[in-house]
Design a protein around this motif. Structure first.
Motif, PDB file in Angstrom:
ATOM      1  N   HIS B 194      16.836  10.839  -8.106  1.00  8.38           N
ATOM      2  CA  HIS B 194      17.691  10.835  -6.933  1.00  8.38           C
ATOM      3  C   HIS B 194      16.957  10.237  -5.734  1.00  8.38           C
ATOM      4  O   HIS B 194      15.747  10.333  -5.631  1.00  8.38           O
ATOM      5  N   THR B 195      17.738   9.665  -4.837  1.00  6.05           N
ATOM      6  CA  THR B 195      17.137   9.016  -3.663  1.00  6.05           C
ATOM      7  C   THR B 195      16.245   9.971  -2.876  1.00  6.05           C
ATOM      8  O   THR B 195      15.216   9.575  -2.352  1.00  6.05           O
ATOM      9  N   ARG B 198      13.056   9.830  -4.257  1.00  5.91           N
ATOM     10  CA  ARG B 198      12.481   8.502  -4.336  1.00  5.91           C
ATOM     11  C   ARG B 198      11.590   8.191  -3.144  1.00  5.91           C
ATOM     12  O   ARG B 198      10.555   7.564  -3.304  1.00  5.91           O
ATOM     13  N   ILE B 199      11.979   8.662  -1.969  1.00  2.46           N
ATOM     14  CA  ILE B 199      11.204   8.295  -0.779  1.00  2.46           C
ATOM     15  C   ILE B 199       9.776   8.859  -0.827  1.00  2.46           C
ATOM     16  O   ILE B 199       8.824   8.100  -0.722  1.00  2.46           O
TER      17      ILE B 199
END
Lengths: 192, 243, 221
Positions: B194-195, B198-199
């Motif tokens: 999931h985003t 991801r960061i």
């Protein structure tokens, strides 16, 4: 063969820096100096067994005959088999007449079918000199060729070297004993 | 670039680089890790144990990249005899070894809660394991060969052969495992990242990259000094360190 | 002609040095024997296990035998003489590798299936084991020779060789062993057999060429 601007520094001790040398046909060149001054190293570099840190070596003829501290003959094989092997490496068949002639000259004929490990150090040295002759090399690089030879053997090798150079070959010898060649080009190496 | 190929210029020019790489790398790593460990919601299936991904993935990626770079440096050394390639290899090998060890260790820690076992003979683990052995081989080989010129050429050859070997090992294990047991482990098969995860993950990947580069560069500077110890330009630096 | 003479020299040296040259093969027989004796009671699918044991023992045998590949020539200085003949060195290397394979690879290729037959393996399965060993042993010799050449003259032998070389052996081990397993399961095995052949072709073309320079470098100590 020419050696230009040779620089070699194994570890922290500098052996030679900016060494230039050229060897022409018919020349005997003696490298002289105390133990540890780099005679053997220079010889190995000239042969191509070792890489210098800097500098260039041009060899006009290959292969060259190298005789080091080790005898360069296989200790399990017989004298004759070793000669056979050397001539195979050089790409020709063993000329048995020539081989016989050399063996006779070096008093090894009776030992020709003995394996190298049964021979004395002096006889091994003689055998490796015969290999040098069998190989028909133009340039000889000899590291202490007189060690472990008796006086007749020494005289024999000395004559061979002179004959070799008279016939247009050339020789580089590393030796710490006094000069044996009146007409030799002497190169003194010192610890810097 | 030509300027950096000379040891002296390399040493003098890269001093500030190391500092910056260290600073940026450490800050990035702190930000990414704290974010990942504390501020990201737990994962749907694995709960909190998945958080080790923020260590495992960056480290595993760069373990492989460092090895590939070693093989490339080895090729450069064999073809162009570039001295800095040699220095790079000497500097990067231990770093790669520790990255690989960290990847294996964190993978095992992750494996216990997720798979119920720290070790599974799956292709990824086996190839990482042999990567570790290859790194170890490179380190040992450098230690036993006294002559630096010979050591570097031997290492280059070993690195290149190993770089050809690793993918084949990976493929052969994949194939061998499917022969013996159905593939039971698919790490990201049904779980897309999931985003939100991801960061911090990408922050950490970038930071590990920067930090790895910094450590290798620092190693290279150290080796440059050590190998040129007799040169005059090195003297003030050596004396400075002694004082 | 030259190749033949050089090859004959290698064999002559090995045979003259007596029992020492045959220790790896004795080791091979011993280890395979012990394994099949010990595992006999434990496992159900005997021939699969035996195939694996033969393959793994082959790797260890090769490590044992490689130690001597260049050492003797290096000690008596003939290797230094040989590498100076740059046009002959490839023939010498090929002769050496072929000689090594003759004395370890061929006996293993014959003995492996033979031991299998004696422990009750089916004839076709033993034949397949022989075929994969025939492809595998030269590959192993090639890879092993390359790594051994890197270590010539360092005075360290087996223990270092082990960690450097075993990772290189994994693909040929898995493919060679796998082909046998597939064959025993009556599954299709062509692509894996082709992989084995690919590894053989790759190593047999590249490594003899690389060995000359590597050996020359090994004199630089």
């Amino acid at each position: 063969m020419t050696v230009t601007d040779l620089h070699c520094q194994p570890g922290s001790q500098e052996l030679f820096n900016g060494l230039c040398l050229s060897i022409v046909a018919g020349e005997v060149c003696e490298l002289r100096g105390p133990n540890g001054c780099g005679k053997s190293t220079l010889l190995r570099i000239m042969a191509g067994l070792q890489q210098p840190d800097n500098g260039k070596i041009t060899r006009f003829i290959e292969p060259l005959g190298y005789l080091g501290h080790k005898f360069g003959v296989s200790s399990i094989l017989t004298v004759r088999e070793n000669l056979q092997w050397t001539s195979t490496l050089c790409g020709n068949r063993l000329d048995s007449h020539r081989a016989r002639e050399f063996l006779e000259k070096f008093q090894l004929l009776s030992a020709a079918n003995k394996s190298i490990q049964e021979l004395s150090a002096g006889q091994k040295r003689r055998c490796s000199v015969i290999c040098l002759l069998i190989g028909n090399y133009k340039l000889w690089l000899l590291d202490e060729p007189f060690s472990s030879l008796d006086s007749s053997g020494e005289e024999l090798v000395r004559e061979l070297i002179q004959d070799h150079c008279r016939n247009g070959g050339s020789t580089v010898i590393a030796s710490h004993s006094e000069s044996r060649f009146a007409n030799a080009n002497q190169v003194e190496l010192g610890i810097s | 670039m030509h300027r950096l190929a000379s040891p002296q210029h390399f040493f003098l020019d890269t001093k500030m680089w190391v500092v910056w790489l260290y600073v940026v790398g450490i800050i990035g790593l702190l930000v990414g890790s704290i974010w990942g460990l504390a501020f990201v919601p737990p994962e749907r299936f694995q709960g909190d144990s998945f958080r080790i991904i923020f260590v495992h993935v960056p480290v595993a990626i760069f373990a492989q990249i460092v090895y590939i770079s070693l093989a490339i440096a080895g090729g450069v050394h064999l073809v162009w005899k570039l001295r800095m390639a040699d220095v790079y290899m000497a500097a990067a090998t231990p770093v790669g070894f520790w990255l690989t060890a960290l990847a294996l260790g964190s993978g095992m820690m992750w494996g216990i809660p997720t798979w119920g076992t720290p070790w599974e003979w799956d292709a990824r683990i086996v190839s990482t394991f042999f990567l570790l052995i290859l790194f170890l081989g490179l380190i040992v080989l450098r230690q036993v060969i006294p002559n630096p010129a010979r050591a570097t050429t031997a290492l280059s050859i070993l690195a290149i052969v190993g770089a050809i070997n690793i993918p084949i090992i990976k493929y052969s294990v994949v194939w061998f495992n499917t022969l013996h047991q159905p593939a039971s482990i698919e790490l990201f098969g049904d779980i897309s990242i999931h985003t939100i995860y991801r960061i911090p993950l990408f922050t950490n990947i970038a930071s590990v990259f920067i930090l790895t580069a910094g450590i290798i560069l620092a190693n290279m500077r150290y080796l440059t000094i050590e190998r040129n110890a007799s040169k005059t330009w090195v003297q003030p630096w050596i004396q400075g360190r002694d004082q | 002609m030259r190749l033949w003479l050089l090859y004959r020299r290698e064999l002559l040296i090995e045979i003259r040095s007596g029992v020492e040259s045959f220790i790896p093969i004795v080791f091979f027989i011993l280890v395979v024997g012990i394994f099949s004796f010990v595992l006999n009671e434990v496992v159900s699918n005997e021939s699969k296990v035996l195939v694996s044991v033969v393959w793994i023992t082959t790797l260890f045998t090769s490590i044992l035998s490689l130690d001597n590949l260049f050492k003797r020539d290096h000690t008596d200085g003939t290797l230094a003489v040989a590498v100076l003949h740059s046009d002959a060195v490839i023939a010498l290397v090929v002769a050496k590798l072929f000689g090594h394979w003759t004395l370890t690879g061929i006996p293993i290729t014959i003995l492996g299936p033979l031991i299998g037959l004696m422990s009750g393996m089916q004839f076709e399965h033993a034949a397949m084991l022989g075929l994969t060993l025939l492809i595998g042993t030269p590959t192993i010799t090639m890879l092993g020779a390359l790594v051994t050449a890197l270590l010539v003259g360092l005075g360290r032998g087996g223990e270092l060789l082990t960690i450097l070389i075993l990772p290189m052996y994994i693909p040929i081990l898995l493919f060679g062993m796998g082909v046998c397993h597939l064959y025993i399961d009556s599954a299709p095995y062509t692509s894996e057999l082709l992989w084995c052949l690919a590894l053989l072709t790759g190593t047999i073309t590249a490594i003899p060429l690389a060995l000359g320079p590597v050996l020359k470098l090994s004199q630089d100590s």
